[in-house]
Scaffold this active site. Structure first.
Site: not given
Ligand code: G6P
Length: 606
Positions: A2, A27, A72, A98-99, A481, A485, A488, A504, A601
Protein backbone atom coordinates in the site's frame (compact mmCIF):
# COMPACT_ATOMS: atom_id res chain seq x y z
CA UNK A 1 2.65 -2.64 0.67
CA UNK A 2 0.00 0.00 0.00
CA UNK A 3 1.35 3.41 -0.94
CA UNK A 4 0.55 6.58 0.99
CA UNK A 5 1.26 10.16 -0.07
CA UNK A 6 0.36 13.39 1.70
CA UNK A 7 1.00 17.03 0.81
CA UNK A 8 0.51 20.39 2.47
CA UNK A 9 1.77 23.59 0.88
CA UNK A 10 1.12 26.37 -1.58
CA UNK A 11 0.83 24.19 -4.69
CA UNK A 12 -2.11 22.13 -5.90
CA UNK A 13 -1.93 18.83 -4.05
CA UNK A 14 -3.71 16.62 -6.62
CA UNK A 15 -0.97 16.37 -9.29
CA UNK A 16 1.69 15.87 -6.59
CA UNK A 17 -0.31 13.09 -4.96
CA UNK A 18 -0.98 11.37 -8.30
CA UNK A 19 2.67 11.56 -9.30
CA UNK A 20 3.70 10.20 -5.92
CA UNK A 21 1.18 7.37 -6.12
CA UNK A 22 2.52 6.39 -9.52
CA UNK A 23 5.98 6.04 -7.97
CA UNK A 24 4.53 3.89 -5.20
CA UNK A 25 2.40 1.70 -7.39
CA UNK A 26 4.73 -1.27 -6.90
CA UNK A 27 3.55 -1.34 -3.29
CA UNK A 28 0.00 -2.17 -4.34
CA UNK A 29 -2.01 -1.62 -7.45
CA UNK A 30 -5.55 -2.89 -7.19
CA UNK A 31 -7.26 0.44 -6.43
CA UNK A 32 -6.32 4.02 -5.66
CA UNK A 33 -7.79 7.25 -4.36
CA UNK A 34 -7.16 10.85 -3.30
CA UNK A 35 -8.88 13.39 -1.15
CA UNK A 36 -8.28 17.13 -1.40
CA UNK A 37 -9.29 19.57 1.33
CA UNK A 38 -10.63 22.89 0.09
CA UNK A 39 -13.81 24.12 1.72
CA UNK A 40 -14.74 20.54 2.51
CA UNK A 41 -13.25 17.25 1.38
CA UNK A 42 -13.31 16.27 -2.30
CA UNK A 43 -12.65 12.61 -2.91
CA UNK A 44 -12.15 10.33 -5.92
CA UNK A 45 -11.28 6.64 -5.72
CA UNK A 46 -11.33 3.88 -8.30
CA UNK A 47 -10.70 0.19 -8.64
CA UNK A 48 -7.69 -0.16 -10.91
CA UNK A 49 -4.39 1.58 -11.44
CA UNK A 50 -3.18 5.08 -10.56
CA UNK A 51 -3.56 5.99 -14.26
CA UNK A 52 -7.30 5.20 -13.98
CA UNK A 53 -7.50 7.43 -10.92
CA UNK A 54 -5.64 10.27 -12.67
CA UNK A 55 -8.20 10.11 -15.49
CA UNK A 56 -11.04 10.26 -12.95
CA UNK A 57 -9.78 13.22 -10.86
CA UNK A 58 -11.58 16.36 -12.11
CA UNK A 59 -9.65 19.58 -12.80
CA UNK A 60 -11.72 21.34 -10.16
CA UNK A 61 -9.90 19.37 -7.43
CA UNK A 62 -7.84 22.38 -6.41
CA UNK A 63 -6.28 22.99 -3.02
CA UNK A 64 -2.97 22.69 -1.23
CA UNK A 65 -3.80 19.89 1.22
CA UNK A 66 -4.48 16.28 0.37
CA UNK A 67 -3.77 12.60 0.94
CA UNK A 68 -3.66 9.70 -1.50
CA UNK A 69 -3.35 5.91 -1.47
CA UNK A 70 -2.68 2.97 -3.76
CA UNK A 71 -3.95 -0.29 -2.34
CA UNK A 72 -3.04 -3.95 -1.99
CA UNK A 73 -6.22 -5.47 -0.62
CA UNK A 74 -6.22 -7.21 2.76
CA UNK A 75 -9.78 -6.66 4.07
CA UNK A 76 -12.39 -6.60 1.33
CA UNK A 77 -11.91 -7.17 -2.40
CA UNK A 78 -10.48 -4.45 -4.65
CA UNK A 79 -13.38 -2.07 -5.46
CA UNK A 80 -14.20 1.64 -5.62
CA UNK A 81 -15.70 1.69 -2.12
CA UNK A 82 -12.96 -0.36 -0.50
CA UNK A 83 -10.28 1.92 -2.00
CA UNK A 84 -8.80 4.49 0.38
CA UNK A 85 -9.21 7.28 1.56
CA UNK A 86 -12.05 6.53 3.96
CA UNK A 87 -14.25 9.30 5.33
CA UNK A 88 -16.19 9.67 8.55
CA UNK A 89 -19.98 9.74 8.22
CA UNK A 90 -20.01 13.55 8.52
CA UNK A 91 -17.27 13.75 5.86
CA UNK A 92 -15.05 15.73 8.19
CA UNK A 93 -12.19 13.25 8.59
CA UNK A 94 -10.32 11.40 5.83
CA UNK A 95 -7.83 8.59 6.45
CA UNK A 96 -5.43 6.53 4.34
CA UNK A 97 -3.86 3.50 5.96
CA UNK A 98 -1.25 0.86 5.34
CA UNK A 99 -1.20 -2.16 7.67
CA UNK A 100 -3.80 -4.29 9.42
CA UNK A 101 -6.12 -3.38 12.30
CA UNK A 102 -6.64 -6.63 14.15
CA UNK A 103 -9.54 -5.55 16.37
CA UNK A 104 -11.44 -3.88 13.50
CA UNK A 105 -14.51 -6.16 13.77
CA UNK A 106 -15.00 -5.42 17.44
CA UNK A 107 -14.54 -1.66 16.96
CA UNK A 108 -16.83 -1.67 13.96
CA UNK A 109 -19.65 -3.30 15.93
CA UNK A 110 -19.31 -0.67 18.68
CA UNK A 111 -19.16 2.24 16.24
CA UNK A 112 -22.16 0.96 14.28
CA UNK A 113 -24.14 0.64 17.50
CA UNK A 114 -23.19 4.26 18.10
CA UNK A 115 -24.60 5.40 14.74
CA UNK A 116 -21.58 5.27 12.39
CA UNK A 117 -22.48 4.22 8.86
CA UNK A 118 -19.81 2.05 7.29
CA UNK A 119 -19.54 2.09 3.51
CA UNK A 120 -16.65 -0.32 2.97
CA UNK A 121 -15.53 -3.75 4.14
CA UNK A 122 -12.09 -2.44 5.13
CA UNK A 123 -10.50 -2.48 8.56
CA UNK A 124 -9.31 1.09 7.90
CA UNK A 125 -12.74 2.66 7.98
CA UNK A 126 -12.96 2.21 11.77
CA UNK A 127 -10.18 4.81 12.02
CA UNK A 128 -12.08 7.60 10.25
CA UNK A 129 -15.14 6.99 12.44
CA UNK A 130 -13.07 6.73 15.63
CA UNK A 131 -11.16 9.94 14.90
CA UNK A 132 -14.41 11.76 13.99
CA UNK A 133 -15.75 10.88 17.43
CA UNK A 134 -12.70 12.07 19.35
CA UNK A 135 -11.97 15.19 17.27
CA UNK A 136 -15.08 17.00 18.46
CA UNK A 137 -13.78 17.22 22.00
CA UNK A 138 -10.05 17.33 21.28
CA UNK A 139 -7.93 20.46 21.19
CA UNK A 140 -6.05 19.32 18.14
CA UNK A 141 -6.20 16.78 15.34
CA UNK A 142 -3.10 15.02 16.70
CA UNK A 143 -4.79 14.59 20.06
CA UNK A 144 -7.82 13.03 18.35
CA UNK A 145 -5.61 10.73 16.26
CA UNK A 146 -3.59 9.70 19.30
CA UNK A 147 -6.76 8.90 21.24
CA UNK A 148 -8.09 6.81 18.34
CA UNK A 149 -4.81 4.95 17.90
CA UNK A 150 -4.85 3.96 21.57
CA UNK A 151 -7.88 1.80 20.79
CA UNK A 152 -6.25 0.11 17.80
CA UNK A 153 -4.51 -3.27 17.93
CA UNK A 154 -2.41 -3.93 14.85
CA UNK A 155 -0.06 -2.20 12.47
CA UNK A 156 -0.42 1.07 10.68
CA UNK A 157 1.12 3.84 8.68
CA UNK A 158 -1.60 6.48 8.38
CA UNK A 159 -2.23 9.98 7.08
CA UNK A 160 -5.25 11.92 8.34
CA UNK A 161 -6.81 15.24 7.44
CA UNK A 162 -9.66 17.17 9.01
CA UNK A 163 -11.90 19.37 6.83
CA UNK A 164 -12.03 21.89 9.65
CA UNK A 165 -8.25 22.22 9.91
CA UNK A 166 -7.27 22.94 6.31
CA UNK A 167 -3.57 23.61 6.93
CA UNK A 168 -2.35 20.33 8.46
CA UNK A 169 -1.88 16.61 8.00
CA UNK A 170 -1.27 14.16 10.82
CA UNK A 171 0.70 11.00 10.09
CA UNK A 172 1.59 8.13 12.40
CA UNK A 173 3.53 4.91 12.21
CA UNK A 174 3.45 1.56 13.90
CA UNK A 175 4.95 -1.24 11.84
CA UNK A 176 4.29 0.34 8.43
CA UNK A 177 6.72 2.97 7.17
CA UNK A 178 6.11 6.71 7.04
CA UNK A 179 8.76 9.10 5.71
CA UNK A 180 8.43 12.88 5.89
CA UNK A 181 9.77 15.02 3.04
CA UNK A 182 10.88 18.55 3.91
CA UNK A 183 10.34 21.11 1.14
CA UNK A 184 10.51 24.90 0.81
CA UNK A 185 7.40 26.07 2.61
CA UNK A 186 5.78 22.74 1.85
CA UNK A 187 5.77 19.33 3.50
CA UNK A 188 5.25 15.85 2.17
CA UNK A 189 4.81 12.42 3.68
CA UNK A 190 4.86 9.02 2.03
CA UNK A 191 5.34 5.36 2.74
CA UNK A 192 8.54 5.40 0.68
CA UNK A 193 11.10 7.99 -0.42
CA UNK A 194 10.28 7.00 -4.03
CA UNK A 195 7.29 9.35 -3.87
CA UNK A 196 9.36 12.22 -2.48
CA UNK A 197 12.63 12.42 -4.41
CA UNK A 198 11.10 14.47 -7.21
CA UNK A 199 10.35 17.26 -4.72
CA UNK A 200 12.94 16.98 -1.97
CA UNK A 201 15.92 14.89 -0.85
CA UNK A 202 15.62 15.95 2.81
CA UNK A 203 13.69 13.26 4.65
CA UNK A 204 12.85 12.12 8.16
CA UNK A 205 11.88 8.52 8.99
CA UNK A 206 9.28 8.06 11.70
CA UNK A 207 9.90 5.38 14.30
CA UNK A 208 7.23 2.95 15.48
CA UNK A 209 4.88 4.73 17.86
CA UNK A 210 5.72 8.17 16.50
CA UNK A 211 3.21 10.66 15.17
CA UNK A 212 3.91 13.85 13.17
CA UNK A 213 1.99 17.01 12.44
CA UNK A 214 2.83 18.58 9.10
CA UNK A 215 2.09 22.15 8.12
CA UNK A 216 3.41 24.08 5.11
CA UNK A 217 6.07 25.76 7.24
CA UNK A 218 7.40 22.65 9.01
CA UNK A 219 6.71 19.63 11.15
CA UNK A 220 6.68 18.37 14.71
CA UNK A 221 7.11 14.76 15.78
CA UNK A 222 5.83 13.16 18.96
CA UNK A 223 6.36 9.88 20.79
CA UNK A 224 3.32 7.82 21.78
CA UNK A 225 3.20 9.56 25.17
CA UNK A 226 2.82 12.94 23.38
CA UNK A 227 6.35 14.10 24.24
CA UNK A 228 7.94 15.98 21.33
CA UNK A 229 10.84 14.09 19.70
CA UNK A 230 13.87 15.63 17.97
CA UNK A 231 14.62 14.33 14.48
CA UNK A 232 17.67 14.88 12.28
CA UNK A 233 16.78 15.08 8.57
CA UNK A 234 18.65 12.66 6.30
CA UNK A 235 19.69 13.44 2.72
CA UNK A 236 18.75 10.65 0.29
CA UNK A 237 21.15 10.09 -2.56
CA UNK A 238 18.66 8.48 -4.94
CA UNK A 239 17.08 10.97 -7.31
CA UNK A 240 14.02 10.88 -9.57
CA UNK A 241 16.09 9.50 -12.49
CA UNK A 242 16.66 6.28 -10.55
CA UNK A 243 12.94 5.65 -10.70
CA UNK A 244 12.56 5.90 -14.52
CA UNK A 245 12.52 2.95 -16.89
CA UNK A 246 15.46 4.57 -18.69
CA UNK A 247 14.23 3.59 -22.15
CA UNK A 248 13.65 -0.09 -21.27
CA UNK A 249 10.25 -1.61 -21.84
CA UNK A 250 10.04 -2.74 -18.22
CA UNK A 251 11.73 -1.91 -14.93
CA UNK A 252 12.55 -5.59 -14.62
CA UNK A 253 14.65 -5.63 -17.78
CA UNK A 254 16.28 -2.36 -16.76
CA UNK A 255 17.18 -3.81 -13.37
CA UNK A 256 18.50 -7.07 -14.85
CA UNK A 257 20.62 -5.05 -17.27
CA UNK A 258 22.00 -2.80 -14.54
CA UNK A 259 23.68 -5.70 -12.76
CA UNK A 260 27.23 -5.13 -14.03
CA UNK A 261 27.09 -1.66 -12.41
CA UNK A 262 25.09 -2.62 -9.32
CA UNK A 263 27.45 -5.49 -8.49
CA UNK A 264 30.39 -3.12 -9.03
CA UNK A 265 28.77 -0.65 -6.64
CA UNK A 266 28.32 -3.31 -3.94
CA UNK A 267 32.03 -4.12 -4.27
CA UNK A 268 33.33 -0.55 -4.55
CA UNK A 269 35.96 0.32 -1.96
CA UNK A 270 35.48 -2.95 -0.13
CA UNK A 271 38.29 -5.16 -1.46
CA UNK A 272 41.74 -4.90 0.06
CA UNK A 273 44.66 -6.02 -2.13
CA UNK A 274 47.24 -6.04 0.64
CA UNK A 275 45.62 -8.50 3.00
CA UNK A 276 43.03 -9.90 0.57
CA UNK A 277 40.19 -9.09 2.89
CA UNK A 278 36.92 -7.22 2.65
CA UNK A 279 36.48 -3.83 4.31
CA UNK A 280 33.04 -3.69 5.81
CA UNK A 281 33.09 -0.67 8.09
CA UNK A 282 29.39 -0.91 8.85
CA UNK A 283 29.73 -4.20 10.73
CA UNK A 284 30.80 -2.35 13.88
CA UNK A 285 32.81 -5.36 15.14
CA UNK A 286 36.49 -5.74 15.89
CA UNK A 287 38.49 -8.80 14.81
CA UNK A 288 38.22 -10.51 18.20
CA UNK A 289 34.46 -10.22 18.21
CA UNK A 290 34.28 -11.31 14.57
CA UNK A 291 36.21 -14.48 15.49
CA UNK A 292 33.96 -15.30 18.39
CA UNK A 293 30.90 -16.46 16.43
CA UNK A 294 30.37 -20.18 16.18
CA UNK A 295 27.31 -20.13 13.97
CA UNK A 296 25.62 -17.84 11.44
CA UNK A 297 21.86 -17.72 11.04
CA UNK A 298 20.45 -15.86 8.04
CA UNK A 299 16.85 -14.69 7.71
CA UNK A 300 14.87 -13.01 4.93
CA UNK A 301 11.73 -13.45 2.85
CA UNK A 302 11.20 -14.46 -0.76
CA UNK A 303 14.21 -13.84 -2.97
CA UNK A 304 16.04 -12.40 0.02
CA UNK A 305 15.76 -15.81 1.69
CA UNK A 306 17.12 -17.60 -1.39
CA UNK A 307 20.05 -15.20 -1.59
CA UNK A 308 20.56 -16.00 2.09
CA UNK A 309 20.90 -19.67 1.17
CA UNK A 310 23.66 -18.72 -1.25
CA UNK A 311 25.15 -16.65 1.57
CA UNK A 312 25.06 -19.54 4.03
CA UNK A 313 26.90 -21.73 1.55
CA UNK A 314 29.55 -19.03 0.99
CA UNK A 315 30.08 -18.56 4.73
CA UNK A 316 30.44 -22.29 5.34
CA UNK A 317 32.87 -22.69 2.46
CA UNK A 318 35.03 -19.63 3.01
CA UNK A 319 34.85 -19.14 6.77
CA UNK A 320 34.07 -22.74 7.81
CA UNK A 321 31.40 -21.52 10.22
CA UNK A 322 28.17 -23.53 10.24
CA UNK A 323 25.55 -21.34 8.57
CA UNK A 324 22.01 -21.71 7.42
CA UNK A 325 19.16 -19.58 6.11
CA UNK A 326 15.52 -19.65 7.09
CA UNK A 327 12.45 -17.64 6.01
CA UNK A 328 12.14 -14.75 8.48
CA UNK A 329 8.38 -15.26 8.45
CA UNK A 330 8.81 -18.79 9.88
CA UNK A 331 11.71 -17.99 12.17
CA UNK A 332 9.88 -15.34 14.17
CA UNK A 333 6.91 -17.55 14.94
CA UNK A 334 8.73 -20.58 16.25
CA UNK A 335 10.12 -18.98 19.36
CA UNK A 336 13.72 -19.36 18.19
CA UNK A 337 16.52 -20.21 20.58
CA UNK A 338 18.80 -17.16 20.43
CA UNK A 339 22.43 -17.82 21.30
CA UNK A 340 25.15 -15.32 22.17
CA UNK A 341 27.75 -16.94 19.91
CA UNK A 342 25.52 -16.90 16.83
CA UNK A 343 25.72 -14.07 14.33
CA UNK A 344 22.28 -13.28 12.92
CA UNK A 345 22.04 -11.71 9.47
CA UNK A 346 18.79 -10.16 8.20
CA UNK A 347 18.40 -9.51 4.48
CA UNK A 348 16.02 -7.06 2.89
CA UNK A 349 16.02 -5.00 -0.26
CA UNK A 350 13.36 -2.60 0.98
CA UNK A 351 14.44 -2.72 4.61
CA UNK A 352 10.82 -2.78 5.65
CA UNK A 353 9.42 -6.29 5.06
CA UNK A 354 7.33 -6.69 8.16
CA UNK A 355 8.16 -10.35 8.86
CA UNK A 356 11.89 -9.66 8.60
CA UNK A 357 11.63 -6.53 10.77
CA UNK A 358 9.62 -8.39 13.41
CA UNK A 359 12.16 -11.24 13.39
CA UNK A 360 14.99 -8.72 13.93
CA UNK A 361 13.06 -7.15 16.79
CA UNK A 362 12.50 -10.58 18.35
CA UNK A 363 16.23 -11.30 18.05
CA UNK A 364 17.17 -7.96 19.60
CA UNK A 365 14.71 -8.50 22.43
CA UNK A 366 16.50 -11.77 23.22
CA UNK A 367 19.93 -10.13 23.07
CA UNK A 368 20.95 -11.49 19.64
CA UNK A 369 23.60 -9.76 17.57
CA UNK A 370 22.02 -8.84 14.21
CA UNK A 371 23.62 -7.55 11.03
CA UNK A 372 21.51 -6.22 8.18
CA UNK A 373 22.20 -6.70 4.48
CA UNK A 374 19.90 -4.01 3.20
CA UNK A 375 19.52 -1.90 0.07
CA UNK A 376 17.49 1.03 1.36
CA UNK A 377 19.60 3.39 3.47
CA UNK A 378 17.89 4.51 6.67
CA UNK A 379 15.08 1.94 6.35
CA UNK A 380 13.48 0.33 9.40
CA UNK A 381 15.51 -2.92 9.27
CA UNK A 382 18.76 -1.02 8.71
CA UNK A 383 18.03 1.14 11.73
CA UNK A 384 17.07 -1.79 13.88
CA UNK A 385 20.24 -3.84 13.26
CA UNK A 386 23.52 -3.55 15.17
CA UNK A 387 25.45 -3.02 11.97
CA UNK A 388 25.46 -4.21 8.41
CA UNK A 389 26.30 -3.94 4.76
CA UNK A 390 24.41 -1.64 2.42
CA UNK A 391 24.03 -2.96 -1.12
CA UNK A 392 24.15 0.40 -2.95
CA UNK A 393 22.23 -1.22 -5.82
CA UNK A 394 19.94 1.81 -6.29
CA UNK A 395 16.17 1.60 -6.01
CA UNK A 396 14.58 -1.63 -7.22
CA UNK A 397 11.13 -0.87 -8.57
CA UNK A 398 9.94 -4.03 -10.30
CA UNK A 399 8.11 -6.32 -7.86
CA UNK A 400 10.34 -9.30 -8.67
CA UNK A 401 13.81 -8.86 -7.21
CA UNK A 402 16.83 -9.20 -9.51
CA UNK A 403 19.66 -6.73 -8.94
CA UNK A 404 19.10 -6.74 -5.17
CA UNK A 405 19.36 -10.54 -5.27
CA UNK A 406 22.77 -10.56 -6.97
CA UNK A 407 24.07 -7.67 -4.88
CA UNK A 408 23.02 -9.51 -1.72
CA UNK A 409 24.90 -12.60 -2.84
CA UNK A 410 27.94 -10.39 -3.52
CA UNK A 411 27.59 -8.78 -0.08
CA UNK A 412 27.59 -12.30 1.41
CA UNK A 413 30.74 -13.14 -0.51
CA UNK A 414 32.34 -10.06 1.09
CA UNK A 415 31.06 -11.02 4.52
CA UNK A 416 32.26 -14.62 4.07
CA UNK A 417 35.66 -13.36 2.96
CA UNK A 418 35.80 -11.08 5.98
CA UNK A 419 34.78 -13.83 8.41
CA UNK A 420 37.12 -16.27 6.66
CA UNK A 421 40.17 -14.05 6.73
CA UNK A 422 39.93 -13.41 10.47
CA UNK A 423 39.82 -17.21 10.79
CA UNK A 424 41.48 -19.79 8.63
CA UNK A 425 41.00 -18.68 5.03
CA UNK A 426 44.52 -18.41 3.61
CA UNK A 427 45.80 -15.21 2.00
CA UNK A 428 46.01 -17.15 -1.29
CA UNK A 429 42.37 -18.15 -1.12
CA UNK A 430 41.47 -14.61 -0.03
CA UNK A 431 43.24 -13.30 -3.08
CA UNK A 432 41.50 -15.84 -5.34
CA UNK A 433 38.08 -14.68 -4.06
CA UNK A 434 38.97 -10.97 -4.36
CA UNK A 435 40.04 -11.54 -7.94
CA UNK A 436 36.92 -13.57 -8.66
CA UNK A 437 34.71 -10.83 -7.27
CA UNK A 438 36.45 -8.26 -9.46
CA UNK A 439 35.71 -10.36 -12.55
CA UNK A 440 31.96 -10.50 -11.84
CA UNK A 441 30.78 -7.23 -13.47
CA UNK A 442 32.50 -8.04 -16.78
CA UNK A 443 31.22 -11.62 -16.74
CA UNK A 444 27.67 -10.43 -16.03
CA UNK A 445 27.97 -8.30 -19.18
CA UNK A 446 28.91 -11.43 -21.13
CA UNK A 447 25.83 -13.22 -19.80
CA UNK A 448 23.57 -10.29 -20.67
CA UNK A 449 24.86 -10.57 -24.23
CA UNK A 450 23.22 -14.02 -24.37
CA UNK A 451 19.79 -12.40 -24.11
CA UNK A 452 18.69 -13.17 -27.72
CA UNK A 453 19.41 -16.89 -27.20
CA UNK A 454 17.65 -16.93 -23.81
CA UNK A 455 14.68 -15.04 -25.26
CA UNK A 456 14.28 -17.75 -27.89
CA UNK A 457 14.48 -20.48 -25.24
CA UNK A 458 11.93 -18.64 -23.11
CA UNK A 459 9.49 -18.63 -26.03
CA UNK A 460 10.10 -22.34 -26.52
CA UNK A 461 9.48 -23.30 -22.88
CA UNK A 462 6.98 -20.60 -21.75
CA UNK A 463 3.96 -22.60 -22.82
CA UNK A 464 4.79 -25.61 -20.65
CA UNK A 465 2.14 -26.17 -17.99
CA UNK A 466 4.83 -26.67 -15.38
CA UNK A 467 8.62 -26.63 -15.05
CA UNK A 468 11.09 -28.33 -12.73
CA UNK A 469 14.26 -26.52 -11.60
CA UNK A 470 17.06 -28.61 -10.14
CA UNK A 471 20.47 -27.88 -8.70
CA UNK A 472 22.86 -29.50 -6.26
CA UNK A 473 24.43 -27.83 -3.20
CA UNK A 474 25.58 -24.43 -4.57
CA UNK A 475 23.16 -24.80 -7.48
CA UNK A 476 20.10 -25.51 -5.33
CA UNK A 477 19.36 -21.93 -4.18
CA UNK A 478 19.94 -20.84 -7.77
CA UNK A 479 17.27 -23.33 -8.88
CA UNK A 480 14.90 -22.12 -6.15
CA UNK A 481 15.29 -18.49 -7.15
CA UNK A 482 14.92 -19.42 -10.83
CA UNK A 483 11.63 -21.21 -10.12
CA UNK A 484 10.44 -18.31 -7.96
CA UNK A 485 11.17 -15.78 -10.72
CA UNK A 486 9.33 -17.85 -13.30
CA UNK A 487 6.21 -18.41 -11.24
CA UNK A 488 5.89 -14.90 -9.86
CA UNK A 489 6.06 -13.04 -13.17
CA UNK A 490 4.91 -15.57 -15.79
CA UNK A 491 2.47 -17.56 -13.60
CA UNK A 492 3.88 -20.80 -15.02
CA UNK A 493 3.95 -23.34 -12.25
CA UNK A 494 7.52 -24.16 -11.31
CA UNK A 495 9.02 -26.35 -8.65
CA UNK A 496 12.59 -26.42 -7.43
CA UNK A 497 14.25 -29.50 -6.02
CA UNK A 498 17.76 -30.49 -5.03
CA UNK A 499 18.90 -32.60 -7.99
CA UNK A 500 19.91 -35.30 -5.51
CA UNK A 501 16.33 -35.60 -4.22
CA UNK A 502 14.66 -35.95 -7.60
CA UNK A 503 14.63 -39.72 -7.55
CA UNK A 504 13.06 -39.74 -4.08
CA UNK A 505 9.70 -38.50 -5.36
CA UNK A 506 9.39 -35.75 -7.94
CA UNK A 507 10.88 -37.86 -10.73
CA UNK A 508 7.32 -39.24 -10.96
CA UNK A 509 6.27 -35.88 -12.43
CA UNK A 510 8.87 -35.87 -15.18
CA UNK A 511 7.73 -36.45 -18.75
CA UNK A 512 7.48 -34.50 -22.03
CA UNK A 513 5.00 -32.08 -20.45
CA UNK A 514 7.37 -31.04 -17.68
CA UNK A 515 10.71 -29.68 -18.83
CA UNK A 516 13.58 -29.30 -16.38
CA UNK A 517 15.97 -26.39 -16.00
CA UNK A 518 19.13 -27.92 -14.58
CA UNK A 519 21.87 -25.86 -12.94
CA UNK A 520 25.07 -27.69 -13.77
CA UNK A 521 28.27 -25.82 -12.90
CA UNK A 522 31.62 -27.37 -13.67
CA UNK A 523 32.34 -28.22 -10.05
CA UNK A 524 33.07 -31.39 -8.10
CA UNK A 525 29.44 -32.44 -8.51
CA UNK A 526 29.40 -32.31 -12.30
CA UNK A 527 29.28 -36.08 -12.83
CA UNK A 528 26.49 -36.51 -10.32
CA UNK A 529 24.50 -33.78 -12.07
CA UNK A 530 25.02 -35.37 -15.46
CA UNK A 531 23.72 -38.67 -14.10
CA UNK A 532 20.55 -36.85 -12.96
CA UNK A 533 20.13 -35.40 -16.46
CA UNK A 534 20.38 -38.93 -17.86
CA UNK A 535 17.62 -40.06 -15.49
CA UNK A 536 15.38 -37.20 -16.59
CA UNK A 537 15.99 -37.87 -20.28
CA UNK A 538 15.34 -41.58 -19.81
CA UNK A 539 11.81 -40.64 -18.68
CA UNK A 540 11.15 -38.49 -21.75
CA UNK A 541 11.86 -35.21 -19.94
CA UNK A 542 13.22 -32.21 -21.84
CA UNK A 543 16.25 -30.49 -20.31
CA UNK A 544 17.52 -26.92 -20.48
CA UNK A 545 20.97 -26.94 -18.92
CA UNK A 546 22.53 -23.80 -17.46
CA UNK A 547 26.20 -24.26 -16.71
CA UNK A 548 29.75 -23.96 -17.97
CA UNK A 549 29.80 -26.32 -20.89
CA UNK A 550 27.63 -27.57 -23.69
CA UNK A 551 26.21 -30.95 -22.75
CA UNK A 552 26.03 -34.01 -24.89
CA UNK A 553 22.74 -33.70 -26.85
CA UNK A 554 21.76 -37.02 -25.28
CA UNK A 555 21.64 -35.27 -21.90
CA UNK A 556 20.22 -31.81 -22.70
CA UNK A 557 17.99 -30.35 -25.38
CA UNK A 558 19.36 -26.85 -24.84
CA UNK A 559 22.29 -25.27 -23.05
CA UNK A 560 23.07 -21.79 -21.80
CA UNK A 561 26.79 -21.49 -21.19
CA UNK A 562 27.96 -18.87 -18.69
CA UNK A 563 31.55 -17.81 -17.95
CA UNK A 564 33.36 -19.59 -15.10
CA UNK A 565 34.44 -17.81 -11.97
CA UNK A 566 35.70 -19.28 -8.70
CA UNK A 567 33.44 -22.23 -7.81
CA UNK A 568 32.19 -20.50 -4.66
CA UNK A 569 31.05 -17.46 -6.66
CA UNK A 570 29.46 -19.34 -9.56
CA UNK A 571 25.92 -19.22 -8.13
CA UNK A 572 25.87 -15.44 -8.62
CA UNK A 573 26.49 -15.78 -12.35
CA UNK A 574 24.27 -18.83 -12.82
CA UNK A 575 21.28 -16.87 -11.48
CA UNK A 576 21.33 -14.30 -14.26
CA UNK A 577 20.21 -16.45 -17.23
CA UNK A 578 17.26 -17.59 -15.10
CA UNK A 579 16.19 -13.97 -14.57
CA UNK A 580 16.23 -13.41 -18.33
CA UNK A 581 14.40 -16.70 -18.90
CA UNK A 582 11.59 -15.69 -16.52
CA UNK A 583 11.43 -12.19 -17.97
CA UNK A 584 11.10 -13.35 -21.56
CA UNK A 585 8.65 -16.11 -20.63
CA UNK A 586 6.47 -13.47 -18.95
CA UNK A 587 6.71 -11.20 -21.99
CA UNK A 588 5.87 -14.12 -24.33
CA UNK A 589 2.79 -14.85 -22.20
CA UNK A 590 1.87 -11.13 -22.19
CA UNK A 591 2.00 -10.82 -18.41
CA UNK A 592 2.18 -7.55 -16.50
CA UNK A 593 5.87 -8.05 -15.86
CA UNK A 594 6.54 -5.29 -13.31
CA UNK A 595 3.28 -5.70 -11.42
CA UNK A 596 2.44 -9.40 -11.25
CA UNK A 597 -1.06 -10.28 -10.09
CA UNK A 598 -1.77 -10.59 -6.35
CA UNK A 599 1.72 -9.40 -5.32
CA UNK A 600 3.33 -6.23 -4.05
CA UNK A 601 6.94 -5.33 -3.54
CA UNK A 602 7.21 -4.19 0.04
CA UNK A 603 5.23 -6.61 2.13
CA UNK A 604 4.58 -4.59 5.26
CA UNK A 605 1.80 -6.82 6.56
CA UNK A 606 2.20 -10.17 8.29
C1 G6P B 1 8.23 -9.55 -1.72
C2 G6P B 1 8.80 -9.34 -3.11
C3 G6P B 1 10.03 -10.19 -3.31
C4 G6P B 1 11.04 -9.94 -2.20
C5 G6P B 1 10.42 -10.12 -0.82
C6 G6P B 1 11.34 -9.64 0.29
O1 G6P B 1 7.66 -10.80 -1.60
O2 G6P B 1 7.82 -9.64 -4.09
O3 G6P B 1 10.62 -9.87 -4.56
O4 G6P B 1 12.11 -10.80 -2.36
O5 G6P B 1 9.24 -9.37 -0.72
O6 G6P B 1 11.51 -8.24 0.18
P1 G6P B 1 12.70 -7.44 0.83
O7 G6P B 1 12.41 -6.00 0.50
O8 G6P B 1 12.64 -7.70 2.31
O9 G6P B 1 13.96 -7.93 0.23
Amino acid sequence: MCGIVAYVGPKDAAPILLEGLQRLEYRGYDSAGVVISNKGLKMRKVKGRVADLAAAVPARFKGGLGIGHTRWATHGAPSDVNAHPHLSTDERIAVVHNGIIENADELRAKLEADGAVFLSETDTEVLSHLIARTVVEADSLEEAVRAALKRIVGTYGIAVIDAQRPGEVVVARNGSPIVLGIGEKEMFAASDVAALVRYTRQVVHLEDGELAVLKADGFHTFASDARETAKEPLTVDWDAGHYDTGGYEHYLLKEISEQPETVARTLRGRLDDRFHIAHLGGLNMDARETRSFRRVKIIGCGSAYYSGQIGAQLIEELARIPADAEPASEFRYRSPVVEPDTLYVAISQSGETYDTLAAVQELKRKGGRVLGIVNTVGSAIARECDGGVYLHAGPEVSVASTKAFTSTAVAFALLALHLGRVRDLSPADGRRICEGLRRLPGQIKEILALEPQIEELARKYAHSPSMMFVGRVRGYPVAREGAQKLKEISYVHAEAYPASELKHGPLALIGPEMPTVAIVPDDELLDKNLTTLGEIRARGGRVLMVGHRTADPKLADDCVVVPRNETELDPILLSIPLQLLAYHAAVALERDVDKPRNLAKSVTVE
